[in-house]
Design an enzyme around this catalytic site. Structure first.
Site, PDB file in Angstrom:
ATOM      1  N   THR A 132     -25.428  31.840  -5.173  1.00 60.54           N
ATOM      2  CA  THR A 132     -25.609  30.071  -4.979  1.00 60.54           C
ATOM      3  C   THR A 132     -24.279  29.459  -5.410  1.00 60.54           C
ATOM      4  O   THR A 132     -24.014  28.690  -4.949  1.00 60.54           O
ATOM      5  CB  THR A 132     -26.757  29.959  -5.748  1.00 60.54           C
ATOM      6  OG1 THR A 132     -27.231  30.685  -5.052  1.00 60.54           O
ATOM      7  CG2 THR A 132     -27.053  28.624  -5.755  1.00 60.54           C
ATOM      8  N   ASP A 138     -25.005  37.188  -0.303  1.00 58.02           N
ATOM      9  CA  ASP A 138     -26.064  36.416  -1.119  1.00 58.02           C
ATOM     10  C   ASP A 138     -26.116  37.976  -1.651  1.00 58.02           C
ATOM     11  O   ASP A 138     -26.016  39.036  -0.953  1.00 58.02           O
ATOM     12  CB  ASP A 138     -27.040  36.350   0.121  1.00 58.02           C
ATOM     13  CG  ASP A 138     -28.678  35.869  -1.224  1.00 58.02           C
ATOM     14  OD1 ASP A 138     -29.054  34.625  -0.825  1.00 58.02           O
ATOM     15  OD2 ASP A 138     -28.681  36.622  -1.725  1.00 58.02           O
ATOM     16  N   SER A 139     -26.488  37.882  -2.619  1.00 59.60           N
ATOM     17  CA  SER A 139     -26.232  39.344  -3.856  1.00 59.60           C
ATOM     18  C   SER A 139     -27.452  39.581  -3.409  1.00 59.60           C
ATOM     19  O   SER A 139     -27.975  41.263  -3.362  1.00 59.60           O
ATOM     20  CB  SER A 139     -26.372  38.742  -5.312  1.00 59.60           C
ATOM     21  OG  SER A 139     -27.537  38.630  -5.468  1.00 59.60           O
ATOM     22  N   SER A 140     -28.287  39.510  -2.870  1.00 57.67           N
ATOM     23  CA  SER A 140     -30.048  40.318  -2.445  1.00 57.67           C
ATOM     24  C   SER A 140     -29.633  41.659  -1.398  1.00 57.67           C
ATOM     25  O   SER A 140     -29.669  42.075  -0.399  1.00 57.67           O
ATOM     26  CB  SER A 140     -31.289  39.284  -1.428  1.00 57.67           C
ATOM     27  OG  SER A 140     -30.199  38.270  -0.257  1.00 57.67           O
ATOM     28  N   THR A 194     -26.888  36.011  -8.407  1.00 59.61           N
ATOM     29  CA  THR A 194     -27.782  35.755  -9.932  1.00 59.61           C
ATOM     30  C   THR A 194     -28.781  37.410  -9.091  1.00 59.61           C
ATOM     31  O   THR A 194     -29.501  37.609 -10.537  1.00 59.61           O
ATOM     32  CB  THR A 194     -28.446  34.758 -10.126  1.00 59.61           C
ATOM     33  OG1 THR A 194     -29.454  33.715  -9.057  1.00 59.61           O
ATOM     34  CG2 THR A 194     -27.192  33.767 -10.781  1.00 59.61           C
ATOM     35  N   ASP A 195     -29.753  37.435  -7.932  1.00 61.66           N
ATOM     36  CA  ASP A 195     -30.259  37.493  -7.739  1.00 61.66           C
ATOM     37  C   ASP A 195     -30.569  39.481  -8.226  1.00 61.66           C
ATOM     38  O   ASP A 195     -31.073  40.167  -8.661  1.00 61.66           O
ATOM     39  CB  ASP A 195     -30.578  38.028  -6.544  1.00 61.66           C
ATOM     40  CG  ASP A 195     -31.403  36.621  -5.667  1.00 61.66           C
ATOM     41  OD1 ASP A 195     -32.247  35.741  -6.780  1.00 61.66           O
ATOM     42  OD2 ASP A 195     -31.975  36.589  -4.598  1.00 61.66           O
ATOM     43  N   CYS A 243     -44.127  47.835 -19.654  1.00 60.27           N
ATOM     44  CA  CYS A 243     -43.615  46.835 -20.594  1.00 60.27           C
ATOM     45  C   CYS A 243     -42.126  46.554 -20.672  1.00 60.27           C
ATOM     46  O   CYS A 243     -41.517  47.333 -20.755  1.00 60.27           O
ATOM     47  CB  CYS A 243     -44.656  47.218 -21.685  1.00 60.27           C
ATOM     48  SG  CYS A 243     -46.306  47.662 -21.489  1.00 60.27           S
TER      49      CYS A 243
HETATM   50  N1  ASN Z   1     -29.927  34.750  -3.473  1.00 59.02           N
HETATM   51  C1  ASN Z   1     -28.725  34.150  -4.208  1.00 59.02           C
HETATM   52  C2  ASN Z   1     -27.858  35.098  -4.553  1.00 59.02           C
HETATM   53  O1  ASN Z   1     -28.988  36.346  -5.489  1.00 59.02           O
HETATM   54  C3  ASN Z   1     -29.676  33.583  -5.600  1.00 59.02           C
HETATM   55  C4  ASN Z   1     -28.060  32.930  -7.042  1.00 59.02           C
HETATM   56  O2  ASN Z   1     -27.155  33.683  -6.679  1.00 59.02           O
HETATM   57  N2  ASN Z   1     -28.449  32.117  -7.501  1.00 59.02           N
HETATM   58  O3  ASN Z   1     -26.739  35.257  -4.142  1.00 59.02           O
END
Ligand code: ASN
Length: 352
Positions: free
Chosen positions: A21, A69-71, A101-102, A291
């Site tokens: 992002t 996109d890291s997904s 971030t993903d 957990c």
């Molecule tokens: N979908 C984005 C990614 O992981 C989310 C992010 O970077 N905040 O590339």
């Protein structure tokens, strides 16, 4: 101090842009990874308060092909990133990786195993908002990552995010919206921003725990990248046939099982039989608790004996990201089964 470590603080940092992002732009179908990153980073940093901007270390920028996109990341991307860092790290005092971030915590964990014995900082960061969005966290996270990456006392893979520095192999994405998106459920923070300074907490870093000397392991992850290792979360009522559908697959080489509490599974002979069969075929199986805090101790309850009997290893209090990336890393190497099992149970990069 070797000549190399004496000299490298004067070298510029390397900022590697993988996607996420932070560098995204609006499109008709929503946010998509954007280019022209070097100029955009410079503009965002120039908008920080002048004193902060003036204190930033020098850096160079490298874009890794098409940002993603890291997904969309797989173990192939983890391998590629480690290879780039291994090829270039000697020219730089530290490395910053700009990543979505993903799956940032997965990449950070994998880098920690591939770059064992790291003698300088590799700091991953990203953002919840693109660089140009009003009120974005991107420039702040980038500035924090640069500041930590310039500190030679940090000698490991870490994540700088939301004012905090976390051990990469202990971190998880914890929030979908908040700016402090990452948590380190079973290890304290490595550092924090305090009164505008990036402060490392003493005694918590790997440099103190296992003295750094690069002994990188860069095996080929490609043979495992398409489902070679699975993550299976158990639920009340899971049937042996459902577990078998995963574990009997001959393409599967290892699996992370997320079990209950301190390490329990149903005392169901058929289910345990499926685990034992997979283990017997040489598949590497590990168990983690559902957990988020505290580890597993296989065999403490009678309900956990089946795991022990089936040869399932304890992942203790590792994160799922760290445990799965470790299975990939160990299975990618030509090791005897016993050595693989021994290494899984041994801390390699402060992951357990
Ligand atoms: N979908 C984005 C990614 O992981 C989310 C992010 O970077 N905040 O590339």
């Amino acid at each position: 101090m070797t000549q190399d470590t004496a000299l490298f603080p004067s070298r510029p940092l390397l900022v590697i842009y993988a996607g996420g992002t932070l560098g995204m732009r609006e499109s008709a179908s929503g946010l998509v990874p954007g280019g022209d990153i070097e100029a955009r980073l410079a503009r965002a940093l120039a908008a920080l308060p002048p004193a902060h901007h003036a204190a930033l270390p020098a850096y160079e920028v490298l874009s890794l092909g098409d940002p993603i996109d890291s997904s969309a990341a797989t173990p192939r991307e983890w391998q590629r990133l480690a290879g780039e860092i291994a090829a270039r790290f000697r020219e730089h005092a530290g490395i910053v990786v700009l990543h979505g971030t993903d799956t940032l915590a997965w990449t950070a964990a994998s880098l920690a195993y591939q770059l064992q014995g790291l003698d300088r900082p590799v700091v991953l960061t990203g953002a919840m908002q693109p660089l140009e969005a009003p009120g974005s966290d991107a420039a702040d996270n980038l500035a924090l990552a640069l500041a930590f990456a310039a500190n030679p006392a940090l000698q490991e893979v870490a994540i700088a995010f939301g004012g905090r520095l976390l051990r990469g192999v202990r971190a998880r994405k914890w929030q979908t919206r908040r700016a402090d998106a990452f948590a380190s459920p079973n290890y304290p923070l490595l550092g924090e921003r305090v009164d505008g300074d990036a402060v490392l907490y003493p005694g918590r870093g790997l440099a103190q725990q296992q003295r750094g000397a690069p002994r990188f392991e860069l095996p080929d992850y490609a043979p495992l990248a398409d489902g070679g290792v699975a993550r299976i979360v158990l639920w009340p009522g899971i049937a042996a046939r459902q577990l078998a559908a995963w574990l009997d697959d001959p393409r599967l080489k290892g699996a992370l099982l997320e079990v209950w509490g301190g390490g329990n599974v149903p005392a169901n002979r058929e289910l345990i039989g499926v685990l034992a069969r997979a283990s017997g075929e040489g598949k590497l199986l590990a168990a983690l608790s559902q957990c988020p805090h505290g580890g597993v101790e296989i065999g403490h309850y009678a309900a956990g004996q089946g795991l022990a009997a089936a040869g399932v290893l304890s992942a203790d209090a590792m994160t799922p990201e760290a445990a799965l990336a470790k299975l990939v890393h160990l299975l990618a190497q030509p090791l005897p089964d016993e050595e693989r099992r021994r290494r899984f149970l041994t801390p390699l990069a402060g992951e357990r």
